[in-house]
Design an enzyme around this catalytic site. Structure first.
Site, PDB file in Angstrom:
ATOM      1  CE  LYS A  22      -1.705   1.701   3.999  1.00 33.76           C
ATOM      2  NZ  LYS A  22      -1.365   3.124   4.167  1.00 33.76           N
ATOM      3  NE  ARG A  92       1.033  12.149   7.346  1.00 36.57           N
ATOM      4  CZ  ARG A  92       1.242  13.405   7.664  1.00 36.57           C
ATOM      5  NH1 ARG A  92       0.248  14.172   8.045  1.00 36.57           N
ATOM      6  NH2 ARG A  92       2.455  13.917   7.620  1.00 36.57           N
ATOM      7  CB  CYS A 116      -4.168   6.230  11.091  1.00 34.67           C
ATOM      8  SG  CYS A 116      -4.667   4.695  10.334  1.00 34.67           S
ATOM      9  NE  ARG A 121       0.181  10.137  10.181  1.00 33.04           N
ATOM     10  CZ  ARG A 121      -0.115   9.016   9.544  1.00 33.04           C
ATOM     11  NH1 ARG A 121      -1.282   8.458   9.695  1.00 33.04           N
ATOM     12  NH2 ARG A 121       0.768   8.450   8.746  1.00 33.04           N
ATOM     13  N   PRO A 122       1.528  16.559  11.306  1.00 36.03           N
ATOM     14  CG  PRO A 122       3.239  17.692  12.410  1.00 36.03           C
ATOM     15  CD  PRO A 122       2.416  16.449  12.464  1.00 36.03           C
ATOM     16  CB  ILE A 123       1.978  18.699   5.920  1.00 34.50           C
ATOM     17  CG1 ILE A 123       1.050  19.911   6.054  1.00 34.50           C
ATOM     18  CG2 ILE A 123       1.184  17.416   5.806  1.00 34.50           C
ATOM     19  CD1 ILE A 123       0.257  20.203   4.780  1.00 34.50           C
ATOM     20  CG  ASP A 124       6.242  20.570  10.478  1.00 28.97           C
ATOM     21  OD1 ASP A 124       5.673  19.474  10.331  1.00 28.97           O
ATOM     22  OD2 ASP A 124       7.166  20.746  11.288  1.00 28.97           O
ATOM     23  CG  LEU A 125       9.133  17.758   8.764  1.00 28.33           C
ATOM     24  CD1 LEU A 125       9.638  16.345   9.061  1.00 28.33           C
ATOM     25  CD2 LEU A 125      10.113  18.780   9.314  1.00 28.33           C
ATOM     26  CB  ILE A 328       7.590   6.706  14.356  1.00 27.15           C
ATOM     27  CG1 ILE A 328       8.839   5.826  14.256  1.00 27.15           C
ATOM     28  CG2 ILE A 328       7.316   7.434  13.043  1.00 27.15           C
ATOM     29  CD1 ILE A 328      10.116   6.530  13.878  1.00 27.15           C
TER      30      ILE A 328
HETATM   31  C1  UD1 Z   1       4.464   6.841   6.293  1.00 25.62           C
HETATM   32  C2  UD1 Z   1       3.628   5.591   6.139  1.00 25.62           C
HETATM   33  C3  UD1 Z   1       3.131   5.101   7.483  1.00 25.62           C
HETATM   34  C4  UD1 Z   1       4.291   4.912   8.438  1.00 25.62           C
HETATM   35  C5  UD1 Z   1       5.149   6.172   8.493  1.00 25.62           C
HETATM   36  C6  UD1 Z   1       6.414   5.999   9.317  1.00 25.62           C
HETATM   37  C7  UD1 Z   1       2.626   5.846   3.964  1.00 25.62           C
HETATM   38  C8  UD1 Z   1       1.385   6.025   3.183  1.00 25.62           C
HETATM   39  N1  UD1 Z   1       2.493   5.875   5.276  1.00 25.62           N
HETATM   40  O1  UD1 Z   1       3.610   7.838   6.844  1.00 25.62           O
HETATM   41  O2  UD1 Z   1       2.463   3.854   7.284  1.00 25.62           O
HETATM   42  O3  UD1 Z   1       3.796   4.635   9.737  1.00 25.62           O
HETATM   43  O4  UD1 Z   1       5.554   6.556   7.168  1.00 25.62           O
HETATM   44  O5  UD1 Z   1       7.153   4.946   8.840  1.00 25.62           O
HETATM   45  O6  UD1 Z   1       3.682   5.619   3.421  1.00 25.62           O
HETATM   46  N2  UD1 Z   1       6.124  14.593  10.748  1.00 25.62           N
HETATM   47  C9  UD1 Z   1       6.150  15.932  11.088  1.00 25.62           C
HETATM   48  N3  UD1 Z   1       6.039  16.838  10.089  1.00 25.62           N
HETATM   49  C10 UD1 Z   1       5.917  16.504   8.783  1.00 25.62           C
HETATM   50  C11 UD1 Z   1       5.917  15.136   8.437  1.00 25.62           C
HETATM   51  C12 UD1 Z   1       6.018  14.188   9.448  1.00 25.62           C
HETATM   52  O7  UD1 Z   1       6.256  16.288  12.253  1.00 25.62           O
HETATM   53  O8  UD1 Z   1       5.835  17.398   7.915  1.00 25.62           O
HETATM   54  C13 UD1 Z   1       6.208  13.579  11.810  1.00 25.62           C
HETATM   55  C14 UD1 Z   1       4.890  12.783  11.911  1.00 25.62           C
HETATM   56  O9  UD1 Z   1       3.945  13.473  12.687  1.00 25.62           O
HETATM   57  C15 UD1 Z   1       5.352  11.497  12.548  1.00 25.62           C
HETATM   58  C16 UD1 Z   1       6.765  11.319  11.969  1.00 25.62           C
HETATM   59  O10 UD1 Z   1       7.173  12.604  11.498  1.00 25.62           O
HETATM   60  O11 UD1 Z   1       5.413  11.649  13.938  1.00 25.62           O
HETATM   61  C17 UD1 Z   1       6.828  10.301  10.841  1.00 25.62           C
HETATM   62  O12 UD1 Z   1       6.031  10.733   9.786  1.00 25.62           O
HETATM   63  P1  UD1 Z   1       6.301  10.344   8.265  1.00 25.62           P
HETATM   64  O13 UD1 Z   1       7.573   9.570   8.150  1.00 25.62           O
HETATM   65  O14 UD1 Z   1       6.142  11.565   7.452  1.00 25.62           O
HETATM   66  O15 UD1 Z   1       5.096   9.349   8.007  1.00 25.62           O
HETATM   67  P2  UD1 Z   1       4.049   9.365   6.831  1.00 25.62           P
HETATM   68  O16 UD1 Z   1       4.747   9.668   5.546  1.00 25.62           O
HETATM   69  O17 UD1 Z   1       2.867  10.140   7.226  1.00 25.62           O
END
Ligand code: UD1
Length: 428
Positions: A22, A92, A116, A121-125, A328
């Protein structure tokens, strides 16, 4: 209400082909948007999340058809620059369409994604990295407007954390940028490698270097390509955890065991036997597991957060005390109160769970609060004595293809009640 009913206590035996990933299929489907041709994606699992991605593709102007596990995406007429609020909220991963839309159209309108309930789950990065490439972002009461004036320009981006989604978004946004983009501290998950393989098949120039560096050299266009999505390592681990807990002898085929090497030793420490080949894995368990000490979830190649819940379900009946620390996501213990209803002894202290093994779990009415919690509850119910009824099935259908059918092939007594199953995940 739709539920999955499990009569537990049977060993699992047989051979199972592992579904396509997925987490690989979703960014690759998004990547189709930046091509000006027809893409053929094999091994695409039938899941509601994939259905949500198909809806977004169609909304952007793609023609999408499915034949079995092959999706064909014709992206020649992409024109729409907006993903409606309802589609963004469905999952997401909708956020990875952003990078592809910016590459193809130079603009995009959307809102923050859903997904979920496992913590903020911010998108700041994502946003900071895209700004570095030259994207202008305007936030109007949560409606985000993205614009590129002229072309994006290559840059060096250091991610403060190796976010999977942010790495994918930068890769997708940078493929047509002027010059070279270097992403430091990028995610190294196998799904990133799969996305790079697809992009390169489409004529892009993405190079993954050792240690989490991605180098993208801008090209002028991307054409359609055929690609086969990698196997789903998390689905494979879910079946392994269930087999370990129930006891049995299961061979998984069409899998890449190297993608979850960090987890092999957990199963070995618990007392399972593994026979690992290039694309098959056989697991044998007598159902009498041992505690495994301390497990800490980490970015790849560490222990995956997505496997934490299923492995915890298996450790509930392992002799002794195991500890799992979640680093995480901040709220990823949705499954714990539900496992406790089945008789598990688990204590939560901050981001750590202490699991004291009990002899047996018992059947109960439980509810899946998120996708991987759902997978864990199914594993626990299969091992438990008596009948369990699992609700919150829509979470499970986001990531597991036909779970009842698959597990029945291994001898499980499991059925869906009050619903039609997830075969209609995509309306084609
Ligand atoms: C992806 C996976 C998910 C998995 C996760 C970690 C997909 C569709 N989903 O989710 O199944 O559990 O990787 O392996 O591939 N974060 C920030 N700011 C951001 C982006 C992330 O603070 O802009 C934080 C998130 O809140 C979280 C951590 O970084 O605590 C990991 O997030 P990320 O690696 O981005 O996970 P996803 O891509 O959402």
């Amino acid at each position: 209400m739709e539920s999955i009913v499990v009569r537990g206590g049977r060993p699992l035996n047989g051979t199972l082909r592992v579904q396509g990933s997925k987490n690989s299929a979703l960014p690759i489907l998004a990547a189709c948007v930046l091509t000006d041709g027809v893409c053929v994606l094999n091994n695409c699992p039938v899941l509601t999340d994939v259905g949500a991605a198909v809806k977004i593709l169609r909304c952007l102007g793609c023609r999408v058809t499915r034949a079995g596990h092959t999706l064909t995406v014709d992206a020649r007429d992409v024109s729409c620059d907006c993903i409606p609020f309802a589609l963004m909220r469905e999952m997401r991963s909708s956020i990875v369409f952003l990078g592809a839309m910016l590459s193809r159209l130079g603009r995009a309108k959307l809102c923050a994604p859903g997904g979920c309930e496992i913590g903020a789950r911010p998108i700041d990065l994502h946003l900071a990295a895209l700004r570095t490439l030259g994207v202008q972002v305007t936030d109007c009461d949560g409606a985000l407007d993205f614009r590129v004036t002229k072309r994006l320009r290559g840059a060096v981006i250091r991610l403060p954390f190796p976010s999977v989604g942010a790495t994918e978004n930068v890769m997708l946004a940078a493929v047509f940028a002027d010059g070279q983009t270097t992403v430091l501290n990028a995610a190294r998950e196998p799904e990133i490698e799969d996305l790079a393989r697809f992009l390169n098949a489409c004529g892009c120039r993405v190079h993954l270097c050792a240690g989490g560096t991605v180098v993208i050299n801008g090209v002028r266009r991307a054409h359609g390509a055929e690609h086969t999505v990698i196997p789903d390592r998390i689905a494979a681990l879910g079946t392994m955890a269930a087999t370990a807990a129930c006891g049995g002898d299961v061979t998984l085929t069409d899998v890449v065991p190297a993608h979850f090497q960090s987890v092999h030793r957990v199963f070995l420490r618990a007392g399972c036997r593994l026979d690992v080949k290039a694309d098959t894995l056989r697991i044998r368990s007598d159902g009498r597991l041992r505690a495994v000490g301390t497990i800490c979830t980490l970015p790849y190649p560490g222990f995956p957060t997505d496997a934490q819940a299923a492995v915890m379900a298996m450790l509930c009946t392992a002799k002794g005390t195991s500890r799992m620390t979640e680093t995480i996501f901040e709220r990823r213990f949705n499954h714990v109160p539900q496992l406790q209803r089945m008789g598990a002894h688990i204590k939560i202290k901050g981001n750590a769970a202490v699991i004291s093994g009990v002899t047996r779990l018992h059947g109960a009415a439980v509810c899946a609060g998120d996708l991987r919690a759902g997978g864990a509850l199914v594993a626990a119910a299969l091992a438990a004595e008596g009948v369990s009824t699992i609700t919150g099935v829509h979470h499970i259908d986001r990531g597991y293809e036909d779970p009842e059918g698959q597990l029945r092939m291994l001898g499980a007594d499991i059925e869906r009640s009050g619903g039609s199953g997830n075969e209609t995940a995509e309306s084609e």
